[in-house]
Each structure stands twice: as C-alpha cells, then as structure tokens.
Design an enzyme around this catalytic site. Structure first.
Site, PDB file in Angstrom:
ATOM      1  N   LEU A 135       0.729  -1.044   0.016  1.00 14.65           N
ATOM      2  CA  LEU A 135       0.094   0.086   0.006  1.00 14.65           C
ATOM      3  C   LEU A 135       0.835   1.354   0.138  1.00 14.65           C
ATOM      4  CD1 LEU A 135      -2.670  -0.938   2.636  1.00 14.65           C
ATOM      5  CD2 LEU A 135      -2.932  -1.179   0.330  1.00 14.65           C
ATOM      6  N   ASP A 136       0.736   2.305  -0.681  1.00 19.15           N
ATOM      7  CA  ASP A 136       1.307   3.480  -0.665  1.00 19.15           C
ATOM      8  C   ASP A 136       1.366   4.158   0.741  1.00 19.15           C
ATOM      9  OD1 ASP A 136       1.516   3.427  -3.450  1.00 19.15           O
ATOM     10  OD2 ASP A 136      -0.365   4.447  -3.879  1.00 19.15           O
ATOM     11  N   ARG A 137       1.916   5.130   0.999  1.00 18.25           N
ATOM     12  CA  ARG A 137       2.124   5.765   2.415  1.00 18.25           C
ATOM     13  C   ARG A 137       0.647   6.289   2.803  1.00 18.25           C
ATOM     14  NH1 ARG A 137       4.878  11.363   2.653  1.00 18.25           N
ATOM     15  NH2 ARG A 137       2.577  11.689   1.897  1.00 18.25           N
ATOM     16  N   ARG A 237      -5.801   4.858  -8.689  1.00 14.49           N
ATOM     17  CA  ARG A 237      -5.666   6.429  -8.996  1.00 14.49           C
ATOM     18  C   ARG A 237      -5.742   6.595 -10.517  1.00 14.49           C
ATOM     19  NH1 ARG A 237      -0.621   7.002  -5.406  1.00 14.49           N
ATOM     20  NH2 ARG A 237      -1.045   9.083  -5.695  1.00 14.49           N
TER      21      ARG A 237
END
Length: 296
Positions: A135-137, A237
C-alpha cells in the site's frame, strides 16, 4: 522465527520423492536447498534423509523452518499496530494513513516494518518482514504479512496468480451511479520515476471493477468499492482519473487537498486461502474516520 510441520504420508503419495512431495506443498527449490543445510531441516521417521529418497505409506515427514536473524537494515521501533488477525503463519494488519510500509532513504524508522520488528523483538522472536500486498504511504487498510518462508512463497504465488482478491474503498470526484469496469493499460510516465499513465502502446494490461456505494450529489462525490483484477502501480488512482473521476486528495494526480489531507483510498477487504490450512479467509477493515467525515 521457528515453524515446524509434520506430514503423514498416505498411499496416494507412495513412491513420490521427498522433494516432489514438498514442492507439491509449496516449497520452492530455494527453500529445499536451505532445508538441506539446516540441522534437522527435513526428517523422515525421525532420521535425516535426502530429498531424492522415495516416500512410503505411513511415513512421517517433519520439516523445520527456522530464521535466526531479523530483516537486515530495519531497526525495531515502538509502534502501535492494529492487528486484525494473527496465527503461526500470517499476520494481517490495518495500516493507518501517512505510514510507509518499508524504510526508504529519507525515512528509516517511521514505517510499518520498524513496528513489526519491534513487536516480535518484545517476544524474543527474530522476524523477516514479507509483505504480500503493498500500500502507498497515504493508502490505509489491510495488509498481509507472511511469517515464514513457506507462507511467503505460497501467498506470493497466489498474489501473482490473482487468487488473492482485493477490494478497496475510494471517494472520487463527481457522481457515478452505475457499476462498471476500466480495462486500460498502465505504463510508467516518460520522464518520471514515480508517475504512471494510461498507454495503449506501451502499457501493461490493468483491469479495475467499480461499484458505487454512496452518491452525494450535494458534495459532488461518490464512494466506490473497487475490485482489482490486476495489481499495477497506482492502478485505482490512474483508472479513476482516466474516467474523469479522480480520487480526492491524491497529491500526485489530483493535488487538491481541500477536503482531505491524503488520497481517499482504503484497502477494505481481502479474500484468500490460508497458505497452510487452505481455509478461506475474509477480512474487512472499516472505513477510516477521515473518509467517513467527508461523507457526513
């Protein structure tokens, strides 16, 4: 981390070699090579044996997986972990937003890996971090961590073969009233090490299925459930932006943070088979408070 396995050999595996039998159970060539060099790594009926030896009905095969050194280069740091599930083979966490998974050049200690190593250090257990999904930050939600080599190998294969089903929640700009699918290839954006883009010439296939859960006409926002069929970097996204409905708060692709201070994206649900028991597991992490607040 120490994990022991025992296998009772039945007639259907008569005359298989030990190596063939273990590979059938998810052991990689690399793991078998390590087990050969481990004291009591592989025992048949209590005695050391070669992986080329055949098995017979009634044999008891014992395997000892042991790692005595934690992940190198990662310092244990006290951190509160939101543990959703834990057993001898896997750990499932609910990651908060604004938390990196791995240390990086500019962030050595404020990552989930630091907290996980500290958690096991308090128990006197050396631990190697094996994140199965990433997962991204700024993306919150569910993460799977394998606790040893075998669960890591099996789950990594399941992820590659799309047997781990991931569903996200996202708040996007605009109103989406019907479910749909985006099938558009994603490539690295020319001149950028981080950004991705839709490219029908050079991109890799990417498929996202979406379903509206809440439409707020007054806010011009939609809460979507999104199921990933593939796992490209920044897939949700990019695909939502491609549709003209960007994820709000996305600093990289839609840098308007007037409504929320991070991308409104949450790893909501994971469905997969347990790597050892093969039991079907389903986990959910509720919508975080900052995303709830937007929709209130």
């Amino acid at each position: 981390m120490l994990r022991k396995f025992t296998y009772q050999i039945t007639s259907e595996n008569e005359n298989r070699t030990i190596g063939e039998y273990l590979r059938k159970h998810g052991y990689s060539h690399h793991m078998l090579a390590l087990l050969k060099r481990t004291e009591n790594g592989i025992l048949r009926n209590g005695a050391w044996t070669r992986t080329s030896q055949p098995l017979y009905t009634g044999d008891l095969l014992a395997v000892r997986l042991e790692e005595n050194i934690s992940s190198p280069g990662i310092s244990p740091v006290p951190m509160e972990l939101s543990i959703v599930y834990e057993d001898q083979d896997i750990l499932v966490l609910n990651k908060p937003a604004d938390t990196r998974v791995h240390p990086s050049i500019h962030n050595h200690e404020n990552t989930l890996a630091n907290g996980i190593l500290w958690y096991y250090e308090q128990q006197g257990i050396p631990f190697v971090c094996r994140f199965i999904n990433r997962l991204d930050r700024d993306t919150s939600g569910l993460l799977i961590i394998a606790k040893h080599m075998l669960s890591g190998t099996v789950l990594s294969s399941d992820m590659k073969e799309r047997r781990i089903h991931r569903t996200y929640l996202a708040i996007v700009k605009g109103l989406i009233r019907e479910p749909g699918t985006v099938d558009a290839p994603i490539a690295r954006k020319e001149g950028s090490a981080l950004e991705r883009c839709i490219s029908f010439e050079t991109g890799e296939r990417a498929v996202t299925h979406y379903e509206p859960l809440v439409c707020r006409q007054d806010l011009n926002l939609t809460l979507l459930a999104l199921r990933l069929e593939t796992g490209r970097t920044h897939q949700i996204r990019i695909h939502m932006g491609y549709l003209g409905h960007p994820v709000i708060g996305d600093y990289l692709y839609y840098p308007d943070r007037t409504q929320i201070g991070r991308q409104a994206l949450h790893s909501w649900k994971l469905e997969f088979l347990h790597p050892i028991t093969k039991e079907r597991l389903i986990f959910e992490a509720p919508l975080p408070e900052d995303m709830k607040f937007i929709l209130c």
